[in-house]
Design an enzyme around this catalytic site. Structure first.
Site, PDB file in Angstrom:
ATOM      1  N   ASP A  13      65.689 -56.105 -19.739  1.00 24.62           N
ATOM      2  CA  ASP A  13      64.747 -56.104 -20.841  1.00 24.62           C
ATOM      3  C   ASP A  13      64.759 -57.551 -21.389  1.00 24.62           C
ATOM      4  O   ASP A  13      65.725 -58.288 -21.159  1.00 24.62           O
ATOM      5  CB  ASP A  13      65.258 -55.114 -21.897  1.00 24.62           C
ATOM      6  CG  ASP A  13      64.479 -55.198 -23.175  1.00 24.62           C
ATOM      7  OD1 ASP A  13      63.259 -55.015 -23.125  1.00 24.62           O
ATOM      8  OD2 ASP A  13      65.098 -55.462 -24.220  1.00 24.62           O
ATOM      9  N   ASP A  15      63.208 -58.911 -24.940  1.00 29.75           N
ATOM     10  CA  ASP A  15      63.480 -59.011 -26.383  1.00 29.75           C
ATOM     11  C   ASP A  15      64.738 -58.233 -26.744  1.00 29.75           C
ATOM     12  O   ASP A  15      64.779 -57.009 -26.578  1.00 29.75           O
ATOM     13  CB  ASP A  15      62.321 -58.377 -27.176  1.00 29.75           C
ATOM     14  CG  ASP A  15      61.046 -59.179 -27.085  1.00 29.75           C
ATOM     15  OD1 ASP A  15      61.061 -60.335 -27.510  1.00 29.75           O
ATOM     16  OD2 ASP A  15      60.047 -58.635 -26.597  1.00 29.75           O
TER      17      ASP A  15
END
Ligand code: B16
Ligand code: MG
Length: 219
Positions: A13, A15
């Site tokens: 991922d 952020d």
């Protein structure tokens, strides 16, 4: 006996995992919410992790029952938030990539893992550019190539496809509970960090990024 598949790919991922743009998302949503007089706090912000821009707006509007914006007004709010967010991203430099993350990523590459990004963000390319990683990953699956955002598994299934791997050959690293659920729905195991640890749905919990190396050694 459970069949153990060799892990070849890692899907990160963006952020809240690779870099802390999550704080910029918070500031940008807060600015919009304050302007519209909508209550917004950390707890609501945590529900926005991994969720698309428009779905995030819908969550924020749950606290503005009397506002009733039209679809075009909602589009305008989302654009306004994104403009503030992009303004904040301008401050980012390669120094925003922590030494721990950088060192671990290079070590994983050295160990021949195939590395991908699996992010709901449509700004992923811009962020990777800012932190000097635009050419680093073997594949990038982000908000620009998906129809459904996390907890839908699409973003991770596409990342595995771009890497040329089967879902079960990949592990996801996530800070969002929605992302952990997306990984599981994709048939992948998930390493949880940050906010996702509190939900305790991950297959492993880590505090520091370099703990990924130890987990992989034990497989
Ligand atoms: P954008 P991730 C997600 O990125 C963020 O966690 C989430 O807060 C944001 O709303 C979403 O990207 C969309 O971002 O507005 O830049 O397209 O955590 O999946 O990397
Ligand atoms: Mg995240």
């Amino acid at each position: 006996m459970e069949k153990i598949t060799k892990i070849v790919g890692l899907i990160f991922d963006l952020d809240g995992v690779i870099v802390h743009t999550d704080m910029y998302h918070y500031k940008a949503w807060k600015k919009l919410a304050d302007r519209l007089n909508i209550f917004f706090d950390d707890q609501i912000n945590n529900r926005l992790r991994g969720v698309s821009r428009m779905e995030s707006l819908e969550i924020i509007l749950e606290n503005a029952k009397t506002l009733n914006p039209s679809d075009s007004e909602k589009e305008a709010y989302a654009t306004e938030k994104n403009e503030t967010y992009k303004e904040l991203l301008k401050q980012m430099t390669q120094a925003d990539l922590s030494k721990d993350v950088a060192k671990t990523l290079y070590e994983l590459k050295e160990r021949n893992y195939r590395l991908a990004i699996g992010s709901s963000s449509r700004n992923a390319g811009l962020i990777l550019d800012k932190i000097g990683l635009s050419d680093f990953f073997d594949a990038v699956s982000d908000g620009n190539n998906i129809t459904n955002s996390k907890p839908d598994p699409e973003v991770f299934l596409k990342a595995a496809e771009y890497l040329g791997l089967k879902a079960e050959e990949c592990i996801v690293i996530e800070d969002a509970d929605a992302g952990v659920e997306a990984a599981h729905r994709a048939g992948m195991k998930a390493i949880a960090m940050g906010d996702a640890v509190l939900h305790n749905n991950g297959d492993w919990n880590i505090k520091n990024f370099n703990e990924i190396l130890d987990i992989l050694k034990q497989l």
